[in-house]
Design a protein around this motif. Structure first.
Motif, PDB file in Angstrom:
ATOM      1  N   THR A  41       0.800  -1.011   0.024  1.00  0.00           N
ATOM      2  CA  THR A  41      -0.117   0.033   0.026  1.00  0.00           C
ATOM      3  C   THR A  41       0.960   1.239  -0.025  1.00  0.00           C
ATOM      4  O   THR A  41       0.611   2.348  -0.793  1.00  0.00           O
ATOM      5  CB  THR A  41      -0.865   0.059   1.326  1.00  0.00           C
ATOM      6  OG1 THR A  41      -1.816  -1.294   1.249  1.00  0.00           O
ATOM      7  CG2 THR A  41      -2.030   0.993   1.212  1.00  0.00           C
ATOM      8  N   THR A  42       1.953   1.253   0.727  1.00  0.00           N
ATOM      9  CA  THR A  42       2.863   2.392   0.872  1.00  0.00           C
ATOM     10  C   THR A  42       3.436   2.706  -0.565  1.00  0.00           C
ATOM     11  O   THR A  42       3.561   3.833  -1.008  1.00  0.00           O
ATOM     12  CB  THR A  42       3.970   2.245   1.884  1.00  0.00           C
ATOM     13  OG1 THR A  42       3.249   1.924   3.406  1.00  0.00           O
ATOM     14  CG2 THR A  42       4.900   3.166   2.004  1.00  0.00           C
ATOM     15  N   CYS A  45       0.978   4.120  -3.028  1.00  0.00           N
ATOM     16  CA  CYS A  45       0.504   5.393  -2.895  1.00  0.00           C
ATOM     17  C   CYS A  45       1.674   6.533  -3.090  1.00  0.00           C
ATOM     18  O   CYS A  45       1.495   7.545  -3.649  1.00  0.00           O
ATOM     19  CB  CYS A  45       0.158   5.606  -0.993  1.00  0.00           C
ATOM     20  SG  CYS A  45      -1.248   4.936  -0.951  1.00  0.00           S
ATOM     21  N   TRP A  49       1.896   9.368  -6.010  1.00  0.00           N
ATOM     22  CA  TRP A  49       1.846  10.879  -5.615  1.00  0.00           C
ATOM     23  C   TRP A  49       2.998  11.268  -6.535  1.00  0.00           C
ATOM     24  O   TRP A  49       3.001  12.272  -6.939  1.00  0.00           O
ATOM     25  CB  TRP A  49       2.314  10.989  -4.198  1.00  0.00           C
ATOM     26  CG  TRP A  49       2.666  12.334  -3.750  1.00  0.00           C
ATOM     27  CD1 TRP A  49       3.735  12.630  -2.908  1.00  0.00           C
ATOM     28  CD2 TRP A  49       1.819  13.539  -3.838  1.00  0.00           C
ATOM     29  NE1 TRP A  49       3.700  13.909  -2.680  1.00  0.00           N
ATOM     30  CE2 TRP A  49       2.632  14.350  -2.978  1.00  0.00           C
ATOM     31  CE3 TRP A  49       0.634  13.787  -4.545  1.00  0.00           C
ATOM     32  CZ2 TRP A  49       2.297  15.916  -3.249  1.00  0.00           C
ATOM     33  CZ3 TRP A  49       0.247  15.305  -4.374  1.00  0.00           C
ATOM     34  CH2 TRP A  49       1.016  15.950  -3.830  1.00  0.00           C
ATOM     35  N   LYS A 105      -9.651   3.596  -1.127  1.00  0.00           N
ATOM     36  CA  LYS A 105      -9.387   2.722  -2.194  1.00  0.00           C
ATOM     37  C   LYS A 105      -9.786   3.566  -3.636  1.00  0.00           C
ATOM     38  O   LYS A 105      -9.149   3.771  -4.477  1.00  0.00           O
ATOM     39  CB  LYS A 105      -9.395   1.484  -1.997  1.00  0.00           C
ATOM     40  CG  LYS A 105      -9.037   0.688  -3.377  1.00  0.00           C
ATOM     41  CD  LYS A 105      -9.453  -0.750  -3.220  1.00  0.00           C
ATOM     42  CE  LYS A 105      -9.233  -1.740  -4.361  1.00  0.00           C
ATOM     43  NZ  LYS A 105      -9.535  -3.206  -4.162  1.00  0.00           N
ATOM     44  N   LEU A 108      -8.360   6.699  -4.419  1.00  0.00           N
ATOM     45  CA  LEU A 108      -6.839   6.734  -4.768  1.00  0.00           C
ATOM     46  C   LEU A 108      -7.006   6.347  -6.233  1.00  0.00           C
ATOM     47  O   LEU A 108      -6.024   7.046  -6.923  1.00  0.00           O
ATOM     48  CB  LEU A 108      -6.273   5.640  -4.012  1.00  0.00           C
ATOM     49  CG  LEU A 108      -4.868   5.155  -4.440  1.00  0.00           C
ATOM     50  CD1 LEU A 108      -3.761   6.343  -4.306  1.00  0.00           C
ATOM     51  CD2 LEU A 108      -4.356   3.904  -3.831  1.00  0.00           C
ATOM     52  N   THR A 112      -5.693   9.210  -9.040  1.00  0.00           N
ATOM     53  CA  THR A 112      -4.519   8.845 -10.018  1.00  0.00           C
ATOM     54  C   THR A 112      -4.989   8.818 -11.490  1.00  0.00           C
ATOM     55  O   THR A 112      -4.161   9.369 -12.122  1.00  0.00           O
ATOM     56  CB  THR A 112      -4.006   7.581  -9.456  1.00  0.00           C
ATOM     57  OG1 THR A 112      -3.728   7.349  -8.152  1.00  0.00           O
ATOM     58  CG2 THR A 112      -2.783   7.197 -10.188  1.00  0.00           C
ATOM     59  N   GLU A 144      -4.470  13.749  -4.456  1.00  0.00           N
ATOM     60  CA  GLU A 144      -3.830  12.478  -4.117  1.00  0.00           C
ATOM     61  C   GLU A 144      -3.039  12.546  -3.049  1.00  0.00           C
ATOM     62  O   GLU A 144      -3.393  11.514  -2.268  1.00  0.00           O
ATOM     63  CB  GLU A 144      -3.112  12.146  -5.417  1.00  0.00           C
ATOM     64  CG  GLU A 144      -2.962  10.653  -5.221  1.00  0.00           C
ATOM     65  CD  GLU A 144      -2.124   9.884  -4.515  1.00  0.00           C
ATOM     66  OE1 GLU A 144      -2.201   8.877  -3.970  1.00  0.00           O
ATOM     67  OE2 GLU A 144      -1.211  10.659  -4.072  1.00  0.00           O
ATOM     68  N   GLU A 145      -2.620  13.527  -2.393  1.00  0.00           N
ATOM     69  CA  GLU A 145      -1.954  13.535  -1.238  1.00  0.00           C
ATOM     70  C   GLU A 145      -2.854  13.377   0.045  1.00  0.00           C
ATOM     71  O   GLU A 145      -2.427  12.852   1.032  1.00  0.00           O
ATOM     72  CB  GLU A 145      -0.907  14.526  -1.020  1.00  0.00           C
ATOM     73  CG  GLU A 145      -1.200  16.061  -1.025  1.00  0.00           C
ATOM     74  CD  GLU A 145      -0.284  16.906  -0.569  1.00  0.00           C
ATOM     75  OE1 GLU A 145       0.970  16.579  -0.196  1.00  0.00           O
ATOM     76  OE2 GLU A 145      -0.493  18.253  -0.810  1.00  0.00           O
ATOM     77  N   ASN A 148      -3.714   9.887   0.221  1.00  0.00           N
ATOM     78  CA  ASN A 148      -2.805   9.016   1.009  1.00  0.00           C
ATOM     79  C   ASN A 148      -2.864   9.279   2.298  1.00  0.00           C
ATOM     80  O   ASN A 148      -2.576   8.619   3.316  1.00  0.00           O
ATOM     81  CB  ASN A 148      -1.397   9.640   0.529  1.00  0.00           C
ATOM     82  CG  ASN A 148      -1.094   8.906  -0.911  1.00  0.00           C
ATOM     83  OD1 ASN A 148      -1.748   8.168  -1.562  1.00  0.00           O
ATOM     84  ND2 ASN A 148      -0.039   9.665  -1.561  1.00  0.00           N
ATOM     85  N   TYR A 151      -6.204   7.557   3.907  1.00  0.00           N
ATOM     86  CA  TYR A 151      -5.658   5.997   3.588  1.00  0.00           C
ATOM     87  C   TYR A 151      -4.678   5.424   4.632  1.00  0.00           C
ATOM     88  O   TYR A 151      -4.937   4.398   5.232  1.00  0.00           O
ATOM     89  CB  TYR A 151      -5.598   5.815   2.002  1.00  0.00           C
ATOM     90  CG  TYR A 151      -5.759   4.380   1.530  1.00  0.00           C
ATOM     91  CD1 TYR A 151      -6.570   3.546   2.176  1.00  0.00           C
ATOM     92  CD2 TYR A 151      -5.237   3.830   0.495  1.00  0.00           C
ATOM     93  CE1 TYR A 151      -6.546   2.064   2.128  1.00  0.00           C
ATOM     94  CE2 TYR A 151      -5.245   2.690  -0.248  1.00  0.00           C
ATOM     95  CZ  TYR A 151      -5.720   1.517   0.806  1.00  0.00           C
ATOM     96  OH  TYR A 151      -5.678   0.615   0.235  1.00  0.00           O
ATOM     97  N   GLY A 211      -3.435  -0.210  -7.983  1.00  0.00           N
ATOM     98  CA  GLY A 211      -4.322   0.222  -6.623  1.00  0.00           C
ATOM     99  C   GLY A 211      -5.522  -0.369  -6.648  1.00  0.00           C
ATOM    100  O   GLY A 211      -6.021  -0.731  -5.676  1.00  0.00           O
TER     101      GLY A 211
END
Length: 465
Positions: A41-42, A45, A49, A105, A108, A112, A144-145, A148, A151, A211
């Motif tokens: 997930t990290t 993301c 970003w 999710k 995200l 994106t 998007e941040e 992040n 999430y 994603g």
């Protein structure tokens, strides 16, 4: 069996990737997510970003070439850029409600995809109007941040290193900015700017596919289920589920904006939004218009000013990691207050100190370290500071004040110079002072507990502040 014992029986495998788990599993409490899930997930993301920033920065980098194609003057290009900023602001407003209603999710994937669409459609624009309309879609990528923040806040749970982990994700800004500059420099001699924008869409498609395979935040799954239970009249079950996942659902039946300005959140919302606005005045003056301030205000040569662009991204990267680490140790709110206050002081000293490059460039880089770095703590803090029921719209409401601050910073800088003040004084009033004020405003924001559980088992639920 106690709640703690029940939670120990819940495993990640009990939670399907698509759809929600059964009530039997859900009411056992949040699962302990595996390190593999957290790492995957990290990484997704972070990449989301990076390429959202890539699209965002690429437009500014290639705007002079776009202007040449359409024959725009500098004044026309500036006006179009302002129109794009306004459009970005409007589209960004959609992300908060999306987060709180659709989920973390899906948001995200949508944000994106927005970055990919804005890049792809930019390659097809035919003039000013279409460019403003297409680039407005980049407001999704800009936000998007926020996705992040919300999430990952819920996926990291109470890990004591969660702030530093998020700083690695947030460092995607300088990485994306450097990639945009590098690809533009390498590809422009061999292809049109239209092809550069078009090529930017392909990596994002890969990220969207990755994603789609992520898990939804268990906290949001539980929040969604509490809403369904309350709709069915099962208030006791909804309250029990909310307690298991540390969710505050007391005002969940009200609109998101009304909740943000209710007495319990009003001051926090206003102070956080004001901090974003004033700090982005500093970003506009010292980061976006930095070369102008250095050359006109401090007499630095243009070639030396270009070196600062590299230093700016390096300082930002190191600043993100430092402030992310520090936020885990002394608290994210304290880190933001100290960082931005010091940044305002350093930039002031840079502006009114000697004009030699040996003094100006290191001080400028240090100022950017304290201007950009605290955002790794700030963005994650936003996710912690709002209850889960308004975590998306609350974070996004503050976040969208960034473009507003950029517009105010540019306008104020131009107005002060227009009345005859020096570029140094204008940069102080429009930029350095705004940085310091943003730190002071954070004193009015909520002080959130950061008590950590054991690192070995990061829980999915994040207690609402």
């Amino acid at each position: 069996m106690t709640t703690t014992q029940e939670q120990q029986t819940v495993h990640e495998r009990d939670w399907p990737r698509g759809g929600a788990p059964s009530d039997e599993v859900l009411f056992k409490g949040p699962p302990a997510l595996s390190r593999r899930t957290i790492t995957t997930t990290t990484v997704v993301c972070f990449l989301a970003w990076v390429f959202s920033v890539y699209d965002f920065v690429l437009f500014g980098t290639l705007l002079p070439k776009i202007s040449e194609t359409f024959g725009w003057s500098t004044g026309q290009a500036t006006a179009i850029a302002t129109g794009v900023t306004v459009g970005t602001f409007v589209v960004s407003l959609l992300v908060g409600p999306m987060l709180d209603r659709w989920g973390r999710k899906p948001s995200l994937i949508v944000t994106t995809a927005g970055a990919a669409l804005s890049s792809g459609f930019t390659a097809l624009v035919g003039g000013a109007a279409s460019l403003i309309g297409v680039r407005a879609i980049s407001g999704l990528g800009y936000s998007e941040e926020v996705v992040n923040s919300v999430y990952l806040n819920e996926m990291y749970g109470r890990s004591r290193r969660r702030g530093f982990m998020f700083s690695l994700v947030q460092s995607g800004w300088p990485v994306g900015a450097l990639l945009a500059s590098a690809f533009a420099a390498v590809l422009l001699p061999v292809m049109s700017w239209r092809w550069i924008f078009l090529l930017a869409t392909f990596p994002v498609v890969v990220i969207i596919v990755a994603g789609s395979r992520l898990r939804e935040s268990p906290s949001f799954v539980a929040l969604k289920r509490t809403r369904e239970l309350r709709k069915d009249g099962r208030e006791a079950d909804a309250a029990r589920l909310a307690e298991l996942y540390s969710l505050d659902i007391t005002r969940d039946d009200e609109s998101g904006l009304r909740q943000l300005f209710a007495p319990d959140l009003r001051r926090h919302t206003l102070c956080l939004s004001g901090a974003w606005l004033f700090n982005w005045m500093g970003i506009q003056v010292f980061s976006v218009l930095g070369t102008t301030i250095l050359t006109d205000g401090k007499g630095v040569s243009f070639s030396s000013a270009l070196v600062v662009l590299i230093l700016a991204n390096l300082a930002g990267f190191l600043g993100y990691l430092f402030h992310g680490y520090l936020g885990d140790r002394i608290g994210r709110r304290t880190t933001i207050i100290v960082g931005w206050s010091i940044g305002g002081i350093v930039m002031t000293a840079m502006l009114f100190g000697p004009n030699s490059s040996a003094y100006v460039i290191p001080m400028y880089a240090l100022g950017l370290f304290f201007l950009l770095g605290p955002y790794s703590a700030m963005v994650f803090y936003m996710g912690e500071s709002f209850p889960a029921r308004v975590r998306g719209i609350g974070s996004n409401t503050a976040h969208v004040m960034g473009p507003v601050g950029a517009i105010v910073g540019s306008a104020l800088l131009s107005a002060i110079i227009g009345i005859g003040a020096s570029a140094t004084m204008a940069a102080f009033l429009a930029g350095a002072l705004g940085m310091f004020i943003s730190g002071v405003l954070m004193l009015g924001a909520r002080n959130v507990s950061q008590d950590a559980d054991e690192e070995s088992a990061p829980a999915a639920a994040t207690p609402a502040a």
